[in-house]
Motif scaffolding. Structure first.
Motif, PDB file in Angstrom:
ATOM      1  N   MET A   1       0.841  -1.178   0.000  1.00  0.00           N
ATOM      2  CA  MET A   1       0.000   0.000   0.000  1.00  0.00           C
ATOM      3  C   MET A   1       0.893   1.250   0.000  1.00  0.00           C
ATOM      4  SD  MET A   1      -2.558   1.353   2.755  1.00  0.00           S
ATOM      5  CE  MET A   1      -3.863   1.134   3.237  1.00  0.00           C
ATOM      6  N   PRO A   2       0.647   2.191  -0.935  1.00  0.00           N
ATOM      7  CA  PRO A   2       1.483   3.397  -1.011  1.00  0.00           C
ATOM      8  C   PRO A   2       1.305   4.268   0.242  1.00  0.00           C
ATOM      9  CG  PRO A   2      -0.096   3.308  -2.842  1.00  0.00           C
ATOM     10  CD  PRO A   2      -0.345   2.126  -1.971  1.00  0.00           C
ATOM     11  N   THR A   3       2.366   4.934   0.622  1.00  0.00           N
ATOM     12  CA  THR A   3       2.332   5.753   1.834  1.00  0.00           C
ATOM     13  C   THR A   3       1.860   7.175   1.575  1.00  0.00           C
ATOM     14  OG1 THR A   3       4.604   6.471   1.546  1.00  0.00           O
ATOM     15  CG2 THR A   3       4.235   4.455   2.859  1.00  0.00           C
ATOM     16  N   ARG A   4       1.772   7.541   0.317  1.00  0.00           N
ATOM     17  CA  ARG A   4       1.401   8.916  -0.037  1.00  0.00           C
ATOM     18  C   ARG A   4       2.406   9.939   0.505  1.00  0.00           C
ATOM     19  NH1 ARG A   4      -2.836  11.049   2.117  1.00  0.00           N
ATOM     20  NH2 ARG A   4      -2.871  12.697   0.586  1.00  0.00           N
ATOM     21  N   ALA A   5       3.643   9.525   0.683  1.00  0.00           N
ATOM     22  CA  ALA A   5       4.658  10.406   1.265  1.00  0.00           C
ATOM     23  C   ALA A   5       4.829  11.685   0.448  1.00  0.00           C
ATOM     24  CB  ALA A   5       5.985   9.671   1.388  1.00  0.00           C
ATOM     25  N   ARG A   6       4.885  11.561  -0.866  1.00  0.00           N
ATOM     26  CA  ARG A   6       5.067  12.751  -1.707  1.00  0.00           C
ATOM     27  C   ARG A   6       3.924  13.737  -1.499  1.00  0.00           C
ATOM     28  NH1 ARG A   6       4.676  15.708  -6.248  1.00  0.00           N
ATOM     29  NH2 ARG A   6       6.606  16.155  -7.374  1.00  0.00           N
ATOM     30  N   GLU A   7       2.684  13.218  -1.516  1.00  0.00           N
ATOM     31  CA  GLU A   7       1.520  14.077  -1.329  1.00  0.00           C
ATOM     32  C   GLU A   7       1.532  14.730   0.046  1.00  0.00           C
ATOM     33  OE1 GLU A   7       1.363  10.935  -2.478  1.00  0.00           O
ATOM     34  OE2 GLU A   7       0.594  11.156  -4.508  1.00  0.00           O
ATOM     35  N   ARG A   8       1.910  13.965   1.072  1.00  0.00           N
ATOM     36  CA  ARG A   8       1.975  14.528   2.424  1.00  0.00           C
ATOM     37  C   ARG A   8       3.028  15.626   2.497  1.00  0.00           C
ATOM     38  NH1 ARG A   8       2.368   9.301   4.792  1.00  0.00           N
ATOM     39  NH2 ARG A   8       4.176   9.998   5.968  1.00  0.00           N
ATOM     40  N   LEU A   9       4.164  15.396   1.854  1.00  0.00           N
ATOM     41  CA  LEU A   9       5.215  16.419   1.856  1.00  0.00           C
ATOM     42  C   LEU A   9       4.739  17.697   1.176  1.00  0.00           C
ATOM     43  CD1 LEU A   9       8.274  14.156   1.022  1.00  0.00           C
ATOM     44  CD2 LEU A   9       8.019  15.565   3.094  1.00  0.00           C
ATOM     45  N   VAL A  10       4.127  17.559   0.007  1.00  0.00           N
ATOM     46  CA  VAL A  10       3.663  18.734  -0.730  1.00  0.00           C
ATOM     47  C   VAL A  10       2.567  19.461   0.054  1.00  0.00           C
ATOM     48  CG1 VAL A  10       2.495  19.511  -2.835  1.00  0.00           C
ATOM     49  CG2 VAL A  10       4.364  17.850  -2.990  1.00  0.00           C
ATOM     50  N   GLU A  11       1.633  18.714   0.603  1.00  0.00           N
ATOM     51  CA  GLU A  11       0.541  19.323   1.365  1.00  0.00           C
ATOM     52  C   GLU A  11       1.059  20.022   2.621  1.00  0.00           C
ATOM     53  OE1 GLU A  11      -3.256  17.792   3.935  1.00  0.00           O
ATOM     54  OE2 GLU A  11      -2.885  16.808   2.005  1.00  0.00           O
ATOM     55  N   THR A  12       1.890  19.336   3.382  1.00  0.00           N
ATOM     56  CA  THR A  12       2.429  19.918   4.614  1.00  0.00           C
ATOM     57  C   THR A  12       3.305  21.122   4.304  1.00  0.00           C
ATOM     58  OG1 THR A  12       2.381  17.749   5.685  1.00  0.00           O
ATOM     59  CG2 THR A  12       3.776  19.437   6.697  1.00  0.00           C
ATOM     60  N   ALA A  13       4.161  20.990   3.309  1.00  0.00           N
ATOM     61  CA  ALA A  13       5.028  22.114   2.927  1.00  0.00           C
ATOM     62  C   ALA A  13       4.191  23.299   2.474  1.00  0.00           C
ATOM     63  CB  ALA A  13       5.995  21.690   1.834  1.00  0.00           C
ATOM     64  N   GLY A  14       3.142  23.036   1.709  1.00  0.00           N
ATOM     65  CA  GLY A  14       2.277  24.123   1.249  1.00  0.00           C
ATOM     66  C   GLY A  14       1.678  24.891   2.413  1.00  0.00           C
ATOM     67  N   GLU A  15       1.183  24.161   3.398  1.00  0.00           N
ATOM     68  CA  GLU A  15       0.588  24.818   4.568  1.00  0.00           C
ATOM     69  C   GLU A  15       1.625  25.607   5.350  1.00  0.00           C
ATOM     70  OE1 GLU A  15      -1.168  21.550   6.681  1.00  0.00           O
ATOM     71  OE2 GLU A  15      -2.723  21.246   5.142  1.00  0.00           O
ATOM     72  N   LEU A  16       2.773  24.986   5.593  1.00  0.00           N
ATOM     73  CA  LEU A  16       3.814  25.665   6.372  1.00  0.00           C
ATOM     74  C   LEU A  16       4.425  26.846   5.624  1.00  0.00           C
ATOM     75  CD1 LEU A  16       5.639  22.585   7.964  1.00  0.00           C
ATOM     76  CD2 LEU A  16       4.137  24.219   9.120  1.00  0.00           C
ATOM     77  N   PHE A  17       4.723  26.652   4.341  1.00  0.00           N
ATOM     78  CA  PHE A  17       5.319  27.743   3.560  1.00  0.00           C
ATOM     79  C   PHE A  17       4.365  28.931   3.494  1.00  0.00           C
ATOM     80  CE2 PHE A  17       7.936  24.615   0.720  1.00  0.00           C
ATOM     81  CZ  PHE A  17       8.797  24.365   1.774  1.00  0.00           C
ATOM     82  N   TYR A  18       3.077  28.667   3.294  1.00  0.00           N
ATOM     83  CA  TYR A  18       2.097  29.750   3.182  1.00  0.00           C
ATOM     84  C   TYR A  18       1.945  30.482   4.518  1.00  0.00           C
ATOM     85  CZ  TYR A  18      -2.171  32.286   1.985  1.00  0.00           C
ATOM     86  OH  TYR A  18      -3.091  33.275   1.754  1.00  0.00           O
ATOM     87  N   HIS A  44      11.780  11.416  -3.199  1.00  0.00           N
ATOM     88  CA  HIS A  44      10.810  12.191  -3.972  1.00  0.00           C
ATOM     89  C   HIS A  44      11.345  13.536  -4.460  1.00  0.00           C
ATOM     90  CE1 HIS A  44       7.594   9.376  -3.197  1.00  0.00           C
ATOM     91  NE2 HIS A  44       7.951   9.352  -1.927  1.00  0.00           N
ATOM     92  N   PHE A  45      12.268  14.112  -3.716  1.00  0.00           N
ATOM     93  CA  PHE A  45      12.776  15.444  -4.056  1.00  0.00           C
ATOM     94  C   PHE A  45      14.289  15.484  -3.865  1.00  0.00           C
ATOM     95  CE2 PHE A  45       8.442  15.979  -2.469  1.00  0.00           C
ATOM     96  CZ  PHE A  45       7.864  16.597  -3.564  1.00  0.00           C
ATOM     97  N   ALA A  46      14.971  16.151  -4.801  1.00  0.00           N
ATOM     98  CA  ALA A  46      16.425  16.291  -4.687  1.00  0.00           C
ATOM     99  C   ALA A  46      16.804  17.200  -3.517  1.00  0.00           C
ATOM    100  CB  ALA A  46      17.004  16.847  -5.984  1.00  0.00           C
ATOM    101  N   GLY A  47      15.882  18.063  -3.127  1.00  0.00           N
ATOM    102  CA  GLY A  47      16.130  18.989  -2.031  1.00  0.00           C
ATOM    103  C   GLY A  47      14.933  19.894  -1.826  1.00  0.00           C
ATOM    104  N   LYS A  48      15.066  20.830  -0.927  1.00  0.00           N
ATOM    105  CA  LYS A  48      13.972  21.732  -0.584  1.00  0.00           C
ATOM    106  C   LYS A  48      13.533  22.571  -1.786  1.00  0.00           C
ATOM    107  CE  LYS A  48      12.732  25.470   2.557  1.00  0.00           C
ATOM    108  NZ  LYS A  48      13.222  26.369   3.614  1.00  0.00           N
ATOM    109  N   ASP A  49      14.481  23.016  -2.603  1.00  0.00           N
ATOM    110  CA  ASP A  49      14.125  23.843  -3.758  1.00  0.00           C
ATOM    111  C   ASP A  49      13.169  23.106  -4.693  1.00  0.00           C
ATOM    112  OD1 ASP A  49      15.682  25.909  -2.794  1.00  0.00           O
ATOM    113  OD2 ASP A  49      17.372  25.492  -4.128  1.00  0.00           O
ATOM    114  N   GLU A  50      13.415  21.827  -4.905  1.00  0.00           N
ATOM    115  CA  GLU A  50      12.540  21.042  -5.772  1.00  0.00           C
ATOM    116  C   GLU A  50      11.153  20.893  -5.135  1.00  0.00           C
ATOM    117  OE1 GLU A  50      12.652  16.566  -7.332  1.00  0.00           O
ATOM    118  OE2 GLU A  50      14.439  17.735  -7.909  1.00  0.00           O
TER     119      GLU A  50
END
Length: 180
Positions: A1-18, A44-50
C-alpha cells in the motif's frame, strides 16, 4: 500500500510555507510535521528547492481552479474576479498570494521557484484575458495586464489592511477601465 509520502510532503510544505514563509521552514521541521522520513523525502525530491517548485505548481493549479469556479458562480463576467477575490481576502488564514510570496523570498528571476511563480501569474493573466475576450472587450491581453496589477495590488494591500476592502476598491477601478 502506497504511503502517499510525496503528497503529504507537498501538502504539509504548502501549509507551512504559506503560513510562515519558505525560508522560515526547514527540512527538519517539514519532516517532523509531515511524518515523512528523510530517506523518503530524498526519494521524492532532490532537495527543498525542488519541493518548493512542486508546492508552487500545486498551489497555482488549486488557486486557478478556485478562481474559475468562483467567477463562474458569480456570473462569469470579468468583474466577478474582484468579488471572488474580496471573499478570499476576508478569510482568517489569508497570508497573501503564494506566488507573490515566493517571488519576494526568491528574488533571483532565474530561480526555478521564481519562474514557476511567474508562470502562475501569466496563467492567471491568460484566464483574465479570456474572460475579457468573451465579454467582447477590445485588446483583452493589454486590459488583462491592467487587471493583474489591480489583482496583485489588492492582494498585497490586504496584507496591510486585513480584509476585503482592497478587492472592492480594485473592482471599482476595473469597472472604470471597462467603461462601466
Amino acid at each position: 500500500m502506497p504511503t502517499r509520502a510525496r503528497e503529504r510532503l507537498v501538502e504539509t510544505a504548502g501549509e507551512l510555507f504559506y503560513a510562515e514563509g519558505v525560508r522560515a521552514v526547514g527540512v527538519e521541521r517539514l519532516l517532523a510535521v509531515s511524518g515523512v522520513g528523510r530517506a523518503s523525502f530524498y526519494r521524492h525530491f532532490a532537495g527543498k528547492d525542488e519541493l518548493v517548485v512542486a508546492v508552487l505548481r500545486a498551489q497555482g493549479e488549486e488557486w486557478r481552479a478556485w478562481l474559475r469556479t468562483a467567477v463562474e458562480d458569480r456570473g462569469g463576467g470579468p468583474l466577478a474576479i474582484f468579488d471572488a477575490l474580496a471573499e478570499r481576502l476576508a478569510a482568517d488564514d489569508f497570508r497573501g498570494c503564494a506566488a507573490i510570496n515566493a517571488m519576494v523570498e526568491t528574488a533571483d528571476p532565474g530561480a526555478a521557484a521564481h519562474r514557476v511563480a511567474a508562470e502562475h501569474k501569466r496563467d492567471v493573466a491568460a484566464y483574465v484575458a479570456g474572460l475579457l475576450r468573451a465579454a467582447g472587450h477590445p485588446d483583452p491581453a493589454a486590459l488583462a495586464e491592467q487587471f493583474m496589477i489591480l489583482i496583485d495590488g489588492a492582494i498585497v494591500t490586504a496584507l496591510r489592511e486585513r480584509g476585503p476592502a482592497p478587492a472592492v476598491r480594485a473592482g471599482r477601478i476595473a469597472a472604470r477601465l471597462l467603461g462601466e
